[in-house]
Design an enzyme around this catalytic site. Structure first.
Site, PDB file in Angstrom:
ATOM      1  NE  ARG A   9      19.117  -4.933 -16.349  1.00  0.00           N
ATOM      2  CZ  ARG A   9      19.009  -6.077 -16.045  1.00  0.00           C
ATOM      3  NH1 ARG A   9      19.366  -7.241 -17.221  1.00  0.00           N
ATOM      4  NH2 ARG A   9      19.333  -7.137 -14.550  1.00  0.00           N
ATOM      5  CB  CYS A  47      24.586  -2.323 -21.208  1.00  0.00           C
ATOM      6  SG  CYS A  47      24.852  -0.760 -22.036  1.00  0.00           S
ATOM      7  N   PRO A  55      21.763 -10.031 -12.105  1.00  0.00           N
ATOM      8  CG  PRO A  55      22.488 -10.513  -9.562  1.00  0.00           C
ATOM      9  CD  PRO A  55      22.579 -10.493 -11.052  1.00  0.00           C
ATOM     10  CB  ILE A  56      15.940  -9.019 -11.471  1.00  0.00           C
ATOM     11  CG1 ILE A  56      14.845 -10.830 -11.570  1.00  0.00           C
ATOM     12  CG2 ILE A  56      16.255  -8.133 -12.667  1.00  0.00           C
ATOM     13  CD1 ILE A  56      13.526 -10.501 -12.592  1.00  0.00           C
ATOM     14  CG  ASP A  57      18.956 -11.211  -5.640  1.00  0.00           C
ATOM     15  OD1 ASP A  57      19.187 -11.130  -7.274  1.00  0.00           O
ATOM     16  OD2 ASP A  57      19.262 -11.854  -4.881  1.00  0.00           O
ATOM     17  CD  GLN A  58      18.845  -8.387  -2.798  1.00  0.00           C
ATOM     18  OE1 GLN A  58      18.606  -8.132  -1.921  1.00  0.00           O
ATOM     19  NE2 GLN A  58      19.058  -9.539  -2.852  1.00  0.00           N
ATOM     20  CG  ASP A  95      26.958   4.734 -14.934  1.00  0.00           C
ATOM     21  OD1 ASP A  95      26.733   3.314 -15.410  1.00  0.00           O
ATOM     22  OD2 ASP A  95      25.463   4.009 -14.252  1.00  0.00           O
TER      23      ASP A  95
HETATM   24  N1  EPU Z   1      22.244  -6.848  -8.216  1.00  0.00           N
HETATM   25  C1  EPU Z   1      22.138  -7.817  -7.728  1.00  0.00           C
HETATM   26  N2  EPU Z   1      20.168  -8.317  -7.694  1.00  0.00           N
HETATM   27  C2  EPU Z   1      19.255  -7.639  -7.595  1.00  0.00           C
HETATM   28  C3  EPU Z   1      20.122  -6.680  -8.151  1.00  0.00           C
HETATM   29  C4  EPU Z   1      21.579  -5.549  -8.162  1.00  0.00           C
HETATM   30  O1  EPU Z   1      23.108  -8.552  -7.315  1.00  0.00           O
HETATM   31  O2  EPU Z   1      18.278  -8.096  -7.591  1.00  0.00           O
HETATM   32  C5  EPU Z   1      23.829  -6.519  -7.837  1.00  0.00           C
HETATM   33  C6  EPU Z   1      23.767  -5.813  -9.231  1.00  0.00           C
HETATM   34  O3  EPU Z   1      24.424  -7.377 -10.240  1.00  0.00           O
HETATM   35  C7  EPU Z   1      25.370  -4.988  -9.486  1.00  0.00           C
HETATM   36  C8  EPU Z   1      24.642  -4.551  -8.094  1.00  0.00           C
HETATM   37  O4  EPU Z   1      23.920  -4.905  -8.023  1.00  0.00           O
HETATM   38  O5  EPU Z   1      26.585  -6.387  -9.390  1.00  0.00           O
HETATM   39  C9  EPU Z   1      23.957  -2.753  -8.886  1.00  0.00           C
HETATM   40  O6  EPU Z   1      23.279  -3.503  -9.113  1.00  0.00           O
HETATM   41  P1  EPU Z   1      21.329  -2.076  -9.605  1.00  0.00           P
HETATM   42  O7  EPU Z   1      20.710  -2.952  -9.337  1.00  0.00           O
HETATM   43  O8  EPU Z   1      22.150  -0.428  -9.096  1.00  0.00           O
HETATM   44  O9  EPU Z   1      22.169  -1.807 -11.559  1.00  0.00           O
HETATM   45  P2  EPU Z   1      20.424  -1.360 -12.132  1.00  0.00           P
HETATM   46  O10 EPU Z   1      19.548  -0.613 -11.843  1.00  0.00           O
HETATM   47  O11 EPU Z   1      20.657  -2.646 -13.240  1.00  0.00           O
HETATM   48  C10 EPU Z   1      21.470   0.895 -12.947  1.00  0.00           C
HETATM   49  C11 EPU Z   1      21.685   1.721 -13.642  1.00  0.00           C
HETATM   50  C12 EPU Z   1      23.062   1.720 -14.845  1.00  0.00           C
HETATM   51  C13 EPU Z   1      24.108   1.621 -13.534  1.00  0.00           C
HETATM   52  C14 EPU Z   1      23.434   0.777 -11.928  1.00  0.00           C
HETATM   53  C15 EPU Z   1      25.030   0.753 -11.012  1.00  0.00           C
HETATM   54  C16 EPU Z   1      19.647   1.756 -15.225  1.00  0.00           C
HETATM   55  C17 EPU Z   1      18.515   1.463 -15.791  1.00  0.00           C
HETATM   56  N3  EPU Z   1      20.935   1.122 -15.003  1.00  0.00           N
HETATM   57  O12 EPU Z   1      20.880  -0.600 -12.953  1.00  0.00           O
HETATM   58  O13 EPU Z   1      23.428   2.027 -15.573  1.00  0.00           O
HETATM   59  O14 EPU Z   1      25.148   1.584 -13.748  1.00  0.00           O
HETATM   60  O15 EPU Z   1      22.301   0.784 -11.934  1.00  0.00           O
HETATM   61  O16 EPU Z   1      24.654   2.799 -10.634  1.00  0.00           O
HETATM   62  O17 EPU Z   1      19.289   2.741 -14.208  1.00  0.00           O
HETATM   63  C18 EPU Z   1      24.235   3.038 -17.606  1.00  0.00           C
HETATM   64  O18 EPU Z   1      23.164   3.957 -17.879  1.00  0.00           O
HETATM   65  O19 EPU Z   1      25.504   2.687 -18.370  1.00  0.00           O
HETATM   66  C19 EPU Z   1      24.175   1.995 -16.585  1.00  0.00           C
HETATM   67  C20 EPU Z   1      24.124   0.760 -17.183  1.00  0.00           C
END
Ligand code: EPU
Length: 431
Positions: free
Chosen positions: A93, A117, A123-126, A306
């Site tokens: 990821r 996972c 999404p990555i819109d933000q 997590d």
């Molecule tokens: N979201 C959006 N738009 C975006 C980005 C996120 O709507 O552009 C939403 C997501 O769909 C979600 C929420 O915001 O509902 C939070 O997502 P976040 O971006 O914080 O998650 P992430 O960066 O993709 C990281 C960890 C995850 C962990 C989450 C939340 C890494 C590589 N991954 O994911 O870790 O669950 O933060 O704390 O840092 C894991 O280690 O098992 C794992 C999945």
């Protein structure tokens, strides 16, 4: 196919040392691209997500030298590509952090949408909103390539509509060398965000406020190499804490930052588990069944999503009925089906699970649906009477260093075994 085979029912006892934080190192490795120099990074966990990220950097032209198993020197002077194809990006990821880092270094990035996972729509819109605020043009190509380019990155205000770890990190990476001031509002506050900010500052950046919801970044022209040690993994520590509690054991979890564990400790204490805090260790012990408790996952400093699958195992053998509300991911209860096979009474309705505690679990053939679900299945296997076989263990090995050895050193009867495919079919009832 390899599986973990666990003969459960033994309380865990002894000491375990926590490794470096996965979610910090997968951001800090791409951040090294921002300096055309050599960085020495210590306390790197030996896990497959890290191997994948190092492999990508290597293919892009970085020179990697292993000083020992957990320390590397990474020389990014000769990186000559800003393109990351899908074959590489799908492996983890966090490959999307290469977009921010490459934009910061070359004003240009072409990175395929990442893997990781499956926890629902991710999404990555933000992230894109942040890059655009800094002056980049971002397009999504048909082949799922994210194409970002800028003449010049300029500091700006970025308000994140959701608290996102990934978007906060990517905006920081793109902003550290942008001209002027960037303010990220509604930023995520996880320990790995602070660790990334400390790393960037050690490289000569000017990042302030990490760990609060407003991060201010004064762009600097150049960054330089540095020496840095990754923080301990909050979630790995929490996993061993819950395993100790669920097996009614007594474990000293070493190399932790107790402050990062507060929400986990608070919930264990609420369940009647003993937790003693030391400067850089916590001892978790239990003599009887845990009590029930309710959990709502939240961004840091709330209870981490997590950790909810691991906690669900503890609650499935607790006295009474507990409720878990998942507020971060849409699809984080897939493990409930596996846990039910072991005798747990867990009823999922959308983003809520109601768990009626039972006396104990029974060993069964199960699988790891994702990384943290897999960690939870290991705890379930350690608790259960009889033999539990866990398949799809590659998910677990993405994020837990030496997990079999660490559990064995605590007295667990666990082995990593290779099964021929034909045996596999018979055992799964598909033959
Ligand atoms: N979201 C959006 N738009 C975006 C980005 C996120 O709507 O552009 C939403 C997501 O769909 C979600 C929420 O915001 O509902 C939070 O997502 P976040 O971006 O914080 O998650 P992430 O960066 O993709 C990281 C960890 C995850 C962990 C989450 C939340 C890494 C590589 N991954 O994911 O870790 O669950 O933060 O704390 O840092 C894991 O280690 O098992 C794992 C999945």
């Amino acid at each position: 196919m390899d599986k973990f085979v666990i003969n459960g029912g033994h309380p865990l006892k002894g000491e375990v040392t926590v490794s470096g934080a996965k979610n910090a190192v997968v951001a800090i490795l791409p951040a090294t691209i921002l300096a055309k120099d050599v960085c020495r990074i210590e306390n790197i966990p030996n896990i497959s997500d890290v191997t994948a990220m190092i492999n990508i950097l290597n293919i892009m032209g970085a020179k990697i030298k292993y000083i020992n198993k957990n320390t590397i020197e990474i020389d990014t002077r000769f990186i000559n590509s800003y393109v990351v194809e899908h074959e590489l990006s799908k492996q983890l990821r966090a490959s999307y952090y290469l977009i921010g880092a490459l934009l910061g270094r070359f004003n240009r990035a072409e990175v395929a949408m990442p893997g990781g996972c499956y926890l629902g729509v991710r999404p990555i819109d933000q992230h894109i909103k942040g890059f655009e605020a800094l002056g980049a043009t971002v397009t999504m190509e048909e082949n799922a390539m994210v194409n970002a380019r800028a003449d010049k990155l300029l500091g700006n205000s970025i308000y994140l509509d959701v608290v996102s770890v990934g978007a906060t990190i990517n905006c920081m990476l793109a902003a550290v060398r942008a001209r002027g001031l960037t303010i990220i509002e509604n930023a995520a506050k996880e320990p790995h965000i602070v660790d990334l900010a400390n790393f960037l500052n050690t490289m000569g950046a000017d990042v302030r406020g990490a760990g609060t919801d407003v991060i201010k970044i004064h762009g600097v022209e150049n960054l330089h190499g540095c020496e840095y040690s990754i923080i301990p993994d909050q979630i790995e520590a929490g996993t061993y804490m819950v395993a100790a509690a669920a097996t009614k054991g007594n474990v000293l979890v070493k190399n932790v930052i107790p402050k990062h564990l507060e929400s986990i400790t608070a919930k264990l204490v609420e369940c009647g588990i003993n937790v003693e805090e030391y400067d850089d260790a916590v001892r978790v012990s239990a003599t009887g069944r845990a009590g029930k408790c309710n959990i709502k996952t939240m961004p840091h400093p709330g209870f981490p999503t997590d950790m909810q699958p691991q906690f669900a195992v503890l609650l499935s053998i607790a006295k009474g009925t507990s409720i878990i509300s998942e507020s971060v991911w849409d699809n984080r209860f897939r493990y409930a089906e596996q846990l039910s096979r072991m005798g747990a009474q867990i009823h999922v309705n959308g983003k809520t699970a109601v768990i009626e505690g039972v006396e104990g679990l029974k060993g069964a053939p199960i699988k790891a649906d994702d990384l943290r679900a897999g960690a939870a299945m290991m705890i379930a296997g350690l608790v259960a009477t009889g033999v539990t076989e866990i398949e799809d263990i590659h998910h677990i090995e993405r994020g837990y260093e030496n997990v079999v050895d660490k559990f064995r050193s605590l007295g667990a009867d666990i082995q990593r075994k290779e099964f021929p495919d034909d045996d596999q079919k018979i055992q799964m009832g598909a033959g």
